[in-house]
Motif scaffolding. Structure first.
Motif, short mmCIF file in Angstrom:
data_model
loop_
_atom_site.label_atom_id
_atom_site.label_comp_id
_atom_site.label_asym_id
_atom_site.label_seq_id
_atom_site.Cartn_x
_atom_site.Cartn_y
_atom_site.Cartn_z
N UNK A 132 -17.37 11.30 -5.23
CA UNK A 132 -18.68 11.00 -4.65
C UNK A 132 -19.32 12.26 -4.10
N UNK A 133 -20.64 12.37 -4.28
CA UNK A 133 -21.42 13.44 -3.66
C UNK A 133 -22.33 12.82 -2.61
N UNK A 134 -22.40 13.45 -1.44
CA UNK A 134 -23.19 12.91 -0.34
C UNK A 134 -24.25 13.90 0.11
N UNK A 135 -25.22 13.40 0.86
CA UNK A 135 -26.31 14.24 1.34
C UNK A 135 -25.81 15.34 2.28
N UNK A 136 -24.77 15.06 3.04
CA UNK A 136 -24.27 16.04 4.00
C UNK A 136 -23.49 17.18 3.33
#
Length: 297
Positions: A132-136
């Motif tokens: 998963x890639x996240x905004x943070x």
């Protein structure tokens, strides 16, 4: 009886007395100021060679050891000090390789994006286990220009993950498990999402519309049923081979209401491996300098 003169007594006892030595100073600075650094090192070696045999050791003559030169005895029981951390990013640069703004984290089995040095411009995190890639992940890394996540297990990308990456030019998400695409940054030149599971409903109508610098688009080996809409004029290479595309329209690449329109930047469109007969759609390519690669009968 003769009287011994005081002068004679003084002469007799003079050889038995010696002047007291001056107060000894063991400061290297004082010694070097008087005799020079070279003389200091020679004196040190002299003491080591001549006063370690048990016969010449003198209690009143301490050995002078220069600071930070070497240790005479190693203490194997001492616990080694941990490496000094210059900043919070040091652990990542021990796990990965950091070099002139580039971070290489390839094939090290990480499952999340590691904290990156703030000056990072290029991240290569290929062939890991990131899901998963996240905004943070990139919130404080505004200078990124290239991201490569080829060969991971990415299934989800949060909205806004790339929203602050205004300088990002290359993004590779190839060979992952994506079903849909996120919003993309406006200055992309290359976008690679081949070998995923992306379907047409996973691409919004606005995904590519404002990418006026996008030149290379790789979406081959997915599950697309149609060509993505609103492809920008800047595109040179479009790879859509080996999907499930069954039809195209006169407006897919050209403009049906403008017969003079020429899409002169396109150099290659690949559509082979799709269940479509390109020969049935001749007006769809009238604006192109080269016909798409694929089956025409």
């Amino acid at each position: 009886m003769k009287t011994v003169r005081p002068t004679l007594l003084l002469l007799l006892f003079m050889p038995l007395t010696q002047p007291a030595p001056p107060a000894q100073q063991d400061s290297r600075a004082v010694y070097e100021s008087e005799y020079g650094a070279d003389n200091f090192e020679e004196t040190l070696y002299y003491y080591e060679d001549n006063y370690q045999d048990g016969k010449h050791i003198k209690e009143d003559v301490p050995m002078i050891i220069p600071e930070n030169s070497f240790q005479l005895q190693r203490d194997d029981t001492a616990t080694p000090l941990p490496p000094k951390k210059e900043n919070d990013e040091m652990p990542t640069c021990l796990l990965c390789v950091c070099l002139s703004g580039s971070v290489y984290c390839e094939e090290i089995d990480i499952d999340t994006v590691p904290p990156l040095p703030k000056e990072s411009a290029y991240l290569y995190a290929r062939f890991n286990k990131i899901k998963k890639l996240t905004a943070k992940d990139f919130a404080d890394i505004p200078n990124l220009r290239r991201l490569d996540f080829t060969g991971n297990l990415i299934e989800e990308i949060e909205d806004g993950t790339f929203s602050k990456l205004s300088l990002l030019e290359e993004l590779s998400l190839a060979e992952n498990q994506l079903l849909k695409l996120p919003a993309l940054p406006p200055k992309l030149i290359l976008f690679n999402a081949k070998h995923n599971k992306i379907k047409s409903r996973g691409i919004k109508a606005s995904t590519f519309k404002k990418l006026n610098k996008l030149s290379f688009l790789y979406l081959d080996h997915n599950a697309l049923e149609s060509v993505p809409p609103n492809l920008p004029e800047s595109l040179r290479i479009i790879h859509l081979q080996f999907n499930n595309i069954t039809s195209i329209t006169d407006d897919t690449f050209c403009k049906s209401n403008d017969t003079r329109y020429i899409r002169d930047r396109v150099e290659e469109i690949r559509l082979e491996g799709n269940p479509i007969d390109l020969g049935k759609h001749p007006n769809s390519f009238i604006c192109l300098k080269r016909l798409p690669i694929g089956s025409y009968f």
